[in-house]
Design a protein around this motif. Structure first.
Motif, PDB file in Angstrom:
ATOM      1  N   LEU A 197      -0.631 -21.251  15.595  1.00  0.00           N
ATOM      2  CA  LEU A 197       0.724 -20.902  16.026  1.00  0.00           C
ATOM      3  C   LEU A 197       1.213 -19.636  15.324  1.00  0.00           C
ATOM      4  O   LEU A 197       1.891 -18.812  15.937  1.00  0.00           O
ATOM      5  N   VAL A 198       0.869 -19.470  14.050  1.00  0.00           N
ATOM      6  CA  VAL A 198       1.236 -18.240  13.339  1.00  0.00           C
ATOM      7  C   VAL A 198       0.548 -17.048  14.004  1.00  0.00           C
ATOM      8  O   VAL A 198       1.174 -16.010  14.247  1.00  0.00           O
ATOM      9  N   GLU A 199      -0.724 -17.211  14.320  1.00  0.00           N
ATOM     10  CA  GLU A 199      -1.468 -16.135  14.994  1.00  0.00           C
ATOM     11  C   GLU A 199      -0.851 -15.819  16.357  1.00  0.00           C
ATOM     12  O   GLU A 199      -0.705 -14.656  16.737  1.00  0.00           O
ATOM     13  N   GLU A 200      -0.451 -16.860  17.080  1.00  0.00           N
ATOM     14  CA  GLU A 200       0.181 -16.669  18.392  1.00  0.00           C
ATOM     15  C   GLU A 200       1.530 -15.963  18.250  1.00  0.00           C
ATOM     16  O   GLU A 200       1.876 -15.090  19.042  1.00  0.00           O
ATOM     17  N   GLU A 208      -5.166 -22.766  24.410  1.00  0.00           N
ATOM     18  CA  GLU A 208      -5.840 -24.013  24.757  1.00  0.00           C
ATOM     19  C   GLU A 208      -6.172 -24.826  23.516  1.00  0.00           C
ATOM     20  O   GLU A 208      -6.082 -26.055  23.537  1.00  0.00           O
ATOM     21  N   LEU A 209      -6.548 -24.164  22.432  1.00  0.00           N
ATOM     22  CA  LEU A 209      -6.790 -24.879  21.179  1.00  0.00           C
ATOM     23  C   LEU A 209      -5.511 -25.516  20.642  1.00  0.00           C
ATOM     24  O   LEU A 209      -5.525 -26.661  20.189  1.00  0.00           O
ATOM     25  N   ILE A 210      -4.415 -24.785  20.713  1.00  0.00           N
ATOM     26  CA  ILE A 210      -3.131 -25.352  20.280  1.00  0.00           C
ATOM     27  C   ILE A 210      -2.796 -26.577  21.125  1.00  0.00           C
ATOM     28  O   ILE A 210      -2.394 -27.617  20.590  1.00  0.00           O
ATOM     29  N   ALA A 211      -2.972 -26.473  22.424  1.00  0.00           N
ATOM     30  CA  ALA A 211      -2.691 -27.605  23.312  1.00  0.00           C
ATOM     31  C   ALA A 211      -3.600 -28.794  22.996  1.00  0.00           C
ATOM     32  O   ALA A 211      -3.148 -29.947  23.012  1.00  0.00           O
ATOM     33  N   ALA A 212      -4.866 -28.529  22.697  1.00  0.00           N
ATOM     34  CA  ALA A 212      -5.795 -29.616  22.371  1.00  0.00           C
ATOM     35  C   ALA A 212      -5.436 -30.273  21.041  1.00  0.00           C
ATOM     36  O   ALA A 212      -5.482 -31.500  20.915  1.00  0.00           O
ATOM     37  N   TYR A 213      -5.081 -29.465  20.051  1.00  0.00           N
ATOM     38  CA  TYR A 213      -4.712 -30.014  18.749  1.00  0.00           C
ATOM     39  C   TYR A 213      -3.429 -30.845  18.828  1.00  0.00           C
ATOM     40  O   TYR A 213      -3.250 -31.785  18.070  1.00  0.00           O
ATOM     41  N   VAL A 245      -2.279 -32.489  21.610  1.00  0.00           N
ATOM     42  CA  VAL A 245      -2.312 -33.187  22.888  1.00  0.00           C
ATOM     43  C   VAL A 245      -1.363 -34.389  22.909  1.00  0.00           C
ATOM     44  O   VAL A 245      -0.752 -34.688  23.931  1.00  0.00           O
ATOM     45  N   ASP A 246      -1.199 -35.067  21.796  1.00  0.00           N
ATOM     46  CA  ASP A 246      -0.281 -36.207  21.744  1.00  0.00           C
ATOM     47  C   ASP A 246       1.008 -35.863  21.004  1.00  0.00           C
ATOM     48  O   ASP A 246       1.730 -36.731  20.537  1.00  0.00           O
ATOM     49  N   GLY A 247       1.299 -34.567  20.905  1.00  0.00           N
ATOM     50  CA  GLY A 247       2.531 -34.111  20.262  1.00  0.00           C
ATOM     51  C   GLY A 247       2.322 -33.907  18.774  1.00  0.00           C
ATOM     52  O   GLY A 247       1.370 -34.406  18.185  1.00  0.00           O
ATOM     53  N   PRO A 248       3.246 -33.190  18.140  1.00  0.00           N
ATOM     54  CA  PRO A 248       3.104 -32.920  16.711  1.00  0.00           C
ATOM     55  C   PRO A 248       3.224 -34.172  15.847  1.00  0.00           C
ATOM     56  O   PRO A 248       2.736 -34.192  14.724  1.00  0.00           O
ATOM     57  N   SER A 249       3.827 -35.232  16.375  1.00  0.00           N
ATOM     58  CA  SER A 249       3.993 -36.463  15.597  1.00  0.00           C
ATOM     59  C   SER A 249       2.945 -37.513  15.915  1.00  0.00           C
ATOM     60  O   SER A 249       2.924 -38.572  15.298  1.00  0.00           O
ATOM     61  N   GLY A 250       2.075 -37.220  16.887  1.00  0.00           N
ATOM     62  CA  GLY A 250       1.022 -38.170  17.251  1.00  0.00           C
ATOM     63  C   GLY A 250      -0.093 -38.188  16.223  1.00  0.00           C
ATOM     64  O   GLY A 250      -0.138 -37.377  15.290  1.00  0.00           O
ATOM     65  N   GLU A 251      -1.028 -39.111  16.416  1.00  0.00           N
ATOM     66  CA  GLU A 251      -2.126 -39.265  15.460  1.00  0.00           C
ATOM     67  C   GLU A 251      -2.976 -37.994  15.357  1.00  0.00           C
ATOM     68  O   GLU A 251      -3.258 -37.516  14.265  1.00  0.00           O
TER      69      GLU A 251
END
Length: 105
Positions: free
Chosen positions: A50-53, A24-29, A31-37
């Motif tokens: 992501l490394v931990e996952e 859920e934290l990854i999804a929140a971080y 939320v607008d994609g890796p290229s978003g603000e």
């Protein structure tokens, strides 16, 4: 704890909750994609999660599981927005225990 898990053949509740919170934290971080603000601003913490996952998935899934590839690809997309000095440490961290190798295959 490991003995309990092996004896009862299922994951303990704390591990499942940790996995859910991490996702859920990854999804929140992102939320607008890796290229978003937001994704660009929080790329470092997202990449660490992501490394931990990837480490958790590496322990749970078979070595050549196709589920690992998407996670590694997402890590590489996020890593583009991480400062180079931090990205080097993250790249080293993902190589621990052969995680990168098994996620790339």
């Amino acid at each position: 704890l490991n003995e309990f898990r092996e004896k009862n053949s299922f994951l303990d509740q704390a591990h499942c909750i940790m996995q859910r919170v991490r996702r859920e934290l990854i999804a929140a971080y992102l939320v607008d994609g890796p290229s978003g603000e937001i994704g660009r601003r929080l790329a470092g913490p997202a990449a660490e999660l992501l490394v931990e996952e990837m480490r958790a998935v590496n322990e749970l899934l078979p070595l050549l599981s196709p589920c690992k590839v998407a996670l590694y690809a997402r890590f590489l997309r996020v890593l583009r927005n991480v400062p180079e000095s931090e990205a080097q440490w993250l790249r080293r961290g993902v190589k621990v225990d052969g995680v990168e190798l098994w996620h790339r295959n």
